[in-house]
Design a protein around this motif. Structure first.
Motif, short mmCIF file in Angstrom:
data_model
loop_
_atom_site.label_atom_id
_atom_site.label_comp_id
_atom_site.label_asym_id
_atom_site.label_seq_id
_atom_site.Cartn_x
_atom_site.Cartn_y
_atom_site.Cartn_z
N GLU A 35 -6.30 -2.33 -11.10
CA GLU A 35 -6.43 -1.56 -12.33
C GLU A 35 -6.00 -0.11 -12.08
N ASN A 36 -5.12 0.38 -12.93
CA ASN A 36 -4.72 1.79 -12.90
C ASN A 36 -4.23 2.25 -11.53
N ASP A 37 -3.50 1.37 -10.84
CA ASP A 37 -2.98 1.75 -9.52
C ASP A 37 -1.57 1.19 -9.36
N PRO A 38 -0.56 1.94 -9.78
CA PRO A 38 0.84 1.47 -9.71
C PRO A 38 1.37 1.37 -8.28
N THR A 39 0.61 1.87 -7.29
CA THR A 39 1.09 1.83 -5.90
C THR A 39 0.90 0.46 -5.28
N LEU A 40 0.14 -0.42 -5.93
CA LEU A 40 -0.17 -1.73 -5.35
C LEU A 40 0.36 -2.87 -6.21
N LEU A 41 0.96 -3.86 -5.55
CA LEU A 41 1.40 -5.07 -6.24
C LEU A 41 0.20 -5.96 -6.54
N PHE A 42 -0.63 -6.18 -5.51
CA PHE A 42 -1.85 -6.97 -5.64
C PHE A 42 -2.98 -6.26 -4.91
N ALA A 43 -4.22 -6.62 -5.23
CA ALA A 43 -5.35 -6.17 -4.42
C ALA A 43 -5.16 -6.73 -3.02
N ASN A 44 -5.11 -5.83 -2.02
CA ASN A 44 -4.83 -6.28 -0.65
C ASN A 44 -5.93 -5.94 0.33
N ALA A 45 -7.02 -5.32 -0.17
CA ALA A 45 -8.12 -4.95 0.71
C ALA A 45 -9.37 -4.71 -0.13
N GLY A 46 -10.52 -4.79 0.51
CA GLY A 46 -11.77 -4.61 -0.21
C GLY A 46 -11.93 -3.22 -0.78
N GLY A 168 -1.78 2.06 1.89
CA GLY A 168 -0.38 1.90 1.51
C GLY A 168 0.38 3.14 1.91
N GLU A 169 1.47 3.41 1.23
CA GLU A 169 2.26 4.61 1.54
C GLU A 169 1.50 5.88 1.17
N LEU A 214 -13.23 -1.87 11.28
CA LEU A 214 -14.07 -0.81 10.74
C LEU A 214 -13.21 0.44 10.64
N VAL A 215 -12.94 0.87 9.41
CA VAL A 215 -12.06 2.02 9.19
C VAL A 215 -12.91 3.25 8.88
N PHE A 216 -12.65 4.31 9.60
CA PHE A 216 -13.35 5.56 9.39
C PHE A 216 -12.48 6.44 8.48
N MET A 217 -12.74 6.37 7.19
CA MET A 217 -11.93 7.06 6.19
C MET A 217 -12.15 8.57 6.28
N GLN A 218 -11.12 9.26 6.72
CA GLN A 218 -11.22 10.70 6.89
C GLN A 218 -10.13 11.49 6.17
N PHE A 219 -9.03 10.79 5.78
CA PHE A 219 -7.87 11.51 5.23
C PHE A 219 -7.34 10.82 3.98
N GLU A 220 -6.51 11.57 3.25
CA GLU A 220 -5.74 11.01 2.14
C GLU A 220 -4.27 11.30 2.40
N GLN A 221 -3.47 10.23 2.42
CA GLN A 221 -2.03 10.36 2.63
C GLN A 221 -1.35 10.68 1.30
N ARG A 222 -0.54 11.74 1.27
CA ARG A 222 0.16 12.15 0.06
C ARG A 222 1.59 11.64 0.05
N GLU A 223 2.23 11.70 -1.13
CA GLU A 223 3.60 11.21 -1.26
C GLU A 223 4.57 11.98 -0.38
N ASP A 224 4.28 13.27 -0.13
CA ASP A 224 5.18 14.08 0.69
C ASP A 224 4.93 13.90 2.19
#
Length: 320
Positions: A35-46, A168-169, A214-224
């Motif tokens: 939902e509302n996420d054009p970066t993904l073709l399908f749900a690929n992760a929880g 993703g990217e 186990l992913v330790f979410m610390q960052f957000e990857q930007r388009e640039d």
């Protein structure tokens, strides 16, 4: 492994109940169509449905969650399509068991929960596990030693390719620690066939199977390609139900679990062919039957979520 052998429903329920009893909200799987996420073709992760909670764009009423998420990986960054049927563990459709912390617990909590669930609830022998960490993550190395008591040889440092996860990217990302289970040195390894040494958990063979990330979410990857810190360090974990069911059932292939073996059996009867679990040779009947079973599940779940065969986008993926 006792009550969990050949019982994927009990495994799923035990996972969700474990985290619910530890303050996690049990959240239903989202649709395979993001939902509302054009970066993904399908749900690929929880973590897909929680993306905005990780980035700080949305606030949840609970800081912990657990899910059994439907996933399809048949395109984009995470794409297992070409391996389906040819290995014991790859799928286009699978279920991802996960627990999530939105600025609540971090590395110590995630590792403590994982160790407790695997050793106490599922009774897996820790001597058959190896824990890979990002090469720079001294904290994760120290925590695994403290919480599990394993020696240094069971903690392996790897680089970005193996132990840095990104949705993703663009989007949330961070270093991770993966839990690998040893299936046996008698499992064939293509590296050894080529005269090289098996790379252990970093190898692409099935001697060591990754069961939990186990992913330790610390960052957000930007388009640039820039990377900024998330508002709060968080946790996103993912464990394939099919792989866990195989390990708990003493099987060396996901296709021999109750999630897939009945579909293979039905297809074999209709095709008047014999399925040989150990046969992974190119073009074999057994490779084809595995692919049929996998694709049948993916097709059924995609259609149930409103995707129908067409000529463009995700509809074309289903058509193929």
């Amino acid at each position: 492994m006792g009550e969990f052998a050949n019982n994927s429903r009990a495994i799923r329920r035990a996972f969700l109940d474990f985290f619910a009893s530890r303050g996690h909200e049990e959240v239903a799987s989202s649709s395979l169509v993001p939902e509302n996420d054009p970066t993904l073709l399908f749900a690929n992760a929880g973590m897909n449905q929680f993306k905005d909670a990780f980035t700080g764009k949305a606030t949840r009423h609970r800081s912990r969650a657990t899910t059994a998420q439907k996933c399809v990986r048949a395109g984009g960054k995470h794409n297992d399509l070409d391996n389906v049927g040819r290995t014991a563990r790859h799928h286009t459709f699978f279920e991802m068991l996960g627990n999530f912390s939105f600025g609540d617990y971090f590395k110590e909590g995630a590792i403590t929960f994982a160790h407790e669930l695997l050793t106490d609830v599922f009774a897996l022998p820790i001597a058959r596990m190896v824990f890979t960490i990002h090469e720079s993550d001294d904290d994760a190395a120290a925590l695994w030693k403290k919480i599990s008591g394993v020696p240094d040889r069971q903690i392996i440092r790897l680089g970005d390719k193996d132990n840095f996860w990104a949705m993703g990217e663009t989007g949330p990302c961070g270093p991770c620690t993966e839990i690998h289970f040893h299936q046996g040195d008698d499992v064939p390894c293509s590296e050894e066939f080529a005269g090289r040494k098996c790379q252990g958990p970093a190898c692409d063979c099935d001697r060591w199977i990754e069961i939990w990330n186990l992913v330790f979410m610390q960052f957000e990857q930007r388009e640039d390609k820039s990377r900024i810190a998330l508002p709060k360090p968080s946790v996103d974990t993912g464990m394939g139900l099919e792989r866990l069911a195989a390990v708990l059932g003493g099987k060396r292939s996901n296709y021999e679990t109750d999630l897939l073996s009945p579909i293979i059996a039905a297809a074999a009867v209709r095709a008047k062919k014999t399925f040989v679990p150990s046969d992974y040779s190119d073009g074999s009947v057994s490779v084809s039957l595995r692919a049929i079973a996998d694709h049948a599940r993916a097709t059924a779940f995609l259609i149930a979520d409103g995707v129908f065969p067409e000529k463009t986008g995700r509809e074309y993926v289903l058509r193929r």
